[in-house]
Design a protein around this motif. Structure first.
Motif, PDB file in Angstrom:
ATOM      1  N   LEU A 163       5.907 -16.422  54.421  1.00 18.07           N
ATOM      2  CA  LEU A 163       7.084 -17.324  54.896  1.00 18.07           C
ATOM      3  C   LEU A 163       6.438 -17.730  56.182  1.00 18.07           C
ATOM      4  O   LEU A 163       7.651 -18.403  56.243  1.00 18.07           O
ATOM      5  CB  LEU A 163       8.687 -15.819  55.165  1.00 18.07           C
ATOM      6  N   SER A 164       5.982 -17.615  56.948  1.00 19.34           N
ATOM      7  CA  SER A 164       4.927 -17.976  57.759  1.00 19.34           C
ATOM      8  C   SER A 164       4.633 -18.864  57.806  1.00 19.34           C
ATOM      9  O   SER A 164       4.417 -19.668  59.099  1.00 19.34           O
ATOM     10  CB  SER A 164       4.059 -15.923  58.369  1.00 19.34           C
ATOM     11  N   GLU A 165       3.956 -19.659  57.039  1.00 20.74           N
ATOM     12  CA  GLU A 165       3.118 -20.572  56.776  1.00 20.74           C
ATOM     13  C   GLU A 165       3.970 -21.307  56.108  1.00 20.74           C
ATOM     14  O   GLU A 165       4.810 -21.730  54.303  1.00 20.74           O
ATOM     15  CB  GLU A 165       1.303 -20.530  55.708  1.00 20.74           C
ATOM     16  N   LEU A 171       7.425 -11.693  60.247  1.00 17.58           N
ATOM     17  CA  LEU A 171       7.051 -13.021  61.473  1.00 17.58           C
ATOM     18  C   LEU A 171       7.444 -14.208  61.511  1.00 17.58           C
ATOM     19  O   LEU A 171       9.018 -13.942  60.454  1.00 17.58           O
ATOM     20  CB  LEU A 171       5.543 -13.511  60.608  1.00 17.58           C
ATOM     21  N   PRO A 172       8.023 -14.846  62.101  1.00 21.44           N
ATOM     22  CA  PRO A 172       9.063 -15.576  61.872  1.00 21.44           C
ATOM     23  C   PRO A 172       8.727 -16.821  60.573  1.00 21.44           C
ATOM     24  O   PRO A 172       8.119 -17.460  60.920  1.00 21.44           O
ATOM     25  CB  PRO A 172       9.065 -16.203  63.330  1.00 21.44           C
ATOM     26  N   VAL A 199       8.636 -13.019  45.520  1.00 21.01           N
ATOM     27  CA  VAL A 199       7.799 -12.323  46.670  1.00 21.01           C
ATOM     28  C   VAL A 199       7.057 -12.759  47.683  1.00 21.01           C
ATOM     29  O   VAL A 199       6.401 -13.935  47.597  1.00 21.01           O
ATOM     30  CB  VAL A 199       6.691 -11.637  46.515  1.00 21.01           C
ATOM     31  N   LEU A 200       8.870 -13.090  48.395  1.00 23.42           N
ATOM     32  CA  LEU A 200       8.163 -13.179  50.008  1.00 23.42           C
ATOM     33  C   LEU A 200       7.922 -12.829  50.980  1.00 23.42           C
ATOM     34  O   LEU A 200       8.419 -12.168  51.197  1.00 23.42           O
ATOM     35  CB  LEU A 200       9.744 -14.227  50.674  1.00 23.42           C
ATOM     36  N   THR A 249      14.096 -12.993  43.437  1.00 23.26           N
ATOM     37  CA  THR A 249      13.774 -13.599  44.600  1.00 23.26           C
ATOM     38  C   THR A 249      13.466 -12.003  45.840  1.00 23.26           C
ATOM     39  O   THR A 249      14.775 -11.734  45.531  1.00 23.26           O
ATOM     40  CB  THR A 249      13.447 -14.695  45.368  1.00 23.26           C
ATOM     41  N   LEU A 250      12.296 -11.572  46.158  1.00 24.94           N
ATOM     42  CA  LEU A 250      12.721 -10.683  47.293  1.00 24.94           C
ATOM     43  C   LEU A 250      11.767 -10.970  48.340  1.00 24.94           C
ATOM     44  O   LEU A 250      10.733 -11.324  48.387  1.00 24.94           O
ATOM     45  CB  LEU A 250      12.636  -9.474  46.997  1.00 24.94           C
ATOM     46  N   THR A 251      12.567 -11.249  49.908  1.00 27.64           N
ATOM     47  CA  THR A 251      11.419 -10.777  50.588  1.00 27.64           C
ATOM     48  C   THR A 251      10.853 -10.077  51.017  1.00 27.64           C
ATOM     49  O   THR A 251      11.963  -8.534  51.183  1.00 27.64           O
ATOM     50  CB  THR A 251      11.719 -11.768  52.054  1.00 27.64           C
ATOM     51  N   LEU A 252       9.763  -9.267  52.021  1.00 21.34           N
ATOM     52  CA  LEU A 252       8.933  -8.446  52.539  1.00 21.34           C
ATOM     53  C   LEU A 252       7.583  -8.556  53.857  1.00 21.34           C
ATOM     54  O   LEU A 252       7.415  -9.354  53.146  1.00 21.34           O
ATOM     55  CB  LEU A 252       8.960  -7.331  50.625  1.00 21.34           C
ATOM     56  N   SER A 253       7.191  -7.221  53.921  1.00 22.57           N
ATOM     57  CA  SER A 253       5.843  -7.176  54.410  1.00 22.57           C
ATOM     58  C   SER A 253       5.645  -6.140  53.504  1.00 22.57           C
ATOM     59  O   SER A 253       5.010  -5.260  53.607  1.00 22.57           O
ATOM     60  CB  SER A 253       6.446  -6.594  55.744  1.00 22.57           C
ATOM     61  N   ALA A 254       4.789  -6.635  52.876  1.00 25.77           N
ATOM     62  CA  ALA A 254       3.305  -5.992  52.286  1.00 25.77           C
ATOM     63  C   ALA A 254       2.428  -4.951  53.036  1.00 25.77           C
ATOM     64  O   ALA A 254       2.058  -3.592  53.185  1.00 25.77           O
ATOM     65  CB  ALA A 254       2.255  -6.785  51.101  1.00 25.77           C
TER      66      ALA A 254
END
Length: 467
Positions: free
Chosen positions: A314-316, A345-346, A339-340, A361-366
């Protein structure tokens, strides 16, 4: 010798894993099991084991040529009330590899034969203690890798599938018997068999078989796990996600693109879902020969996968490499969870670009905090279970457990469909009865009531020795 003829000899094997442990168990089964055990086991009371009642145990010493090998416990089971249906003695000794081997050798020297793979369970089947589907469930229980697969195997061992197939078979046998009586004894006062009545009963059985067949893939995924590939361009967090799912550092994680070049594999239990995971090389165009080979391997593995976990950063900004991955997934029509990653990060692009293409779809921070990672794993489990239609799947219900069972059920369903077609086309009742008997034969092979030597061999050769 036919494997469907019960051999009259006595067998022995180590029934516990080939490893050091607290205790080991040497199992002896057959007509001379008690005599063999008495020649190598001396109870402290001096009573021979043959004089003991079933389901009793005795402490004593294990002997070889009069020399004490170990002390232990002998448990006696009398036929037919044992696992195999024969006389059985299980000798528990200390769990060293050498002492266990010596106890087994002592039994073999005194007249027992070394058991083959699954031979104890084979004897249980041949002695009518288990149906073939229940015997197969024993191996499934031993190899179970998740709570769901344990419950499914336990249900099959308790006879859930056998009862389901037996119920279908009984219904069809009733139809067949009525048909035969009506055809063979027209002068007797046998109730007339009508086409609509026949059709209704055959369709009910056909529907039950088709329901089992439709659930086969879901049951297989639950038991065996899904062949899963983690894909994405370099540095999106694939290896971090692999390590998170594995619970350890299985993949090297660096900021250098192209770090992962070969397939890194691991089987993980993600809640209710078992995944046979593969972390692949980041998909991109590269001049590096080794990395390019890794990319080709990743694409080849993707082609065979049952599930893809596609990772995006998501950050790039989305790149041509991301576009290629989207194209590969679309062309191959692989069930995909997107997986986003790096939502700590922004974000620089709208997540709906991906979620519009992938409903799961899901967003996370691995690489986030422990609490964030736990939340991410739970969310990923829910999405994968939903995608693979495992949500709400009851492992306690009757289900086909392997390809042999599926093939028998599919053959029976096809033949029953032919029966329905024969009735609808107005063929004679003789033709209907012949087709019905063929369908029944396939169902008998499924449960083992009419099965060949070759099939029995194939089933039990997959077992471990000692079971």
């Amino acid at each position: 010798m036919s494997m469907l003829e019960l051999r009259g000899d006595t067998i022995a094997a180590v029934a516990t894993p080939n490893a050091v442990g607290g205790i080991s168990v040497v199992r002896i089964s057959g007509p001379d099991a008690l005599a063999v055990a008495d020649r190598i086991f001396r109870t402290v009371s001096g009573r021979p084991l043959a004089s003991y009642k079933g389901y009793t145990a005795a402490y004593g010493h294990i002997l070889r040529d009069g020399e004490t090998l170990d002390d232990g416990i002998a448990t006696v089971f009398k036929a037919p009330h044992s696992y195999t249906g024969e006389d059985v003695v299980e000798i528990s000794c200390h769990g060293g590899l050498l002492v266990t081997r010596d106890v087994l050798r002592a039994a073999l020297r005194e007249g027992a034969r070394l058991a083959g793979p699954g031979e104890f369970t084979r004897r249980a089947f041949l002695n009518g203690k288990l149906s073939l589907t229940q015997a197969e469930a024993v191996a499934d229980l031993i190899g179970a890798s998740s709570e769901q697969s344990v419950r499914a195997a336990r249900s099959a061992m308790d006879g859930a599938l056998y009862r389901k197939i037996h119920g279908i078979t009984e219904d069809l046998l009733g139809v067949s018997a009525h048909l035969a009586a009506y055809i063979d004894y027209p002068e007797e006062d046998v109730e007339e068999v009508t086409g609509p009545e026949l059709l209704e009963k055959c369709r009910e059985s056909l529907s039950a078989l088709r329901s089992l067949l439709q659930n086969f893939d879901r049951g297989r995924l639950m038991r065996e796990g899904a062949d899963t590939v983690i894909v994405g361009k370099p540095n999106v967090g694939k290896s971090t996600l692999m390590n998170l799912l594995s619970g350890c550092d299985r993949s090297i994680v660096t900021d250098i693109p192209g770090t992962t070049r070969d397939i890194v594999e691991e089987t993980v239990n993600l809640g209710d879902v078992v995944l046979r995971l593969a972390d692949t090389a980041g998909i991109r165009d590269t001049e590096n020969l080794v990395e390019r080979i890794g990319v080709d391997i990743a694409l080849g593995r993707l082609q065979k996968a049952e599930l893809a976990i596609a990772v995006f950063d998501l950050s790039e900004p989305l790149s041509a490499e991301d576009g290629r991955i989207l194209q590969e997934l679309s062309e191959r029509e692989i069930p995909t969870v997107a997986v986003l990653n790096k939502n700590d990060l922004p974000p620089v692009w709208d997540p709906s670009v991906i979620s519009a293409r992938f409903p799961h779809t899901l967003t996370l921070s691995a690489g986030g905090s422990e609490a964030d990672q736990e939340s991410a794993l739970s969310a990923l489990n829910r999405e994968i279970a939903s995608l693979l239609s495992l949500s709400g799947f009851d492992p306690n219900e009757a289900m086909l457990a392997n390809e042999r069972q599926r093939a028998c059920a599919a053959e029976a369903a096809e033949l029953l469909s032919d029966v329905c077609g024969t009735i609808e086309a107005g063929y004679t009742l003789d033709a209907v009865d012949v087709a019905l008997e063929s369908a029944l034969s396939a169902l008998f092979r499924l449960t083992g009531e009419k099965v060949s030597d070759r099939v029995v061999d194939e089933v039990f050769e997959k077992f471990c020795v000692g079971k």
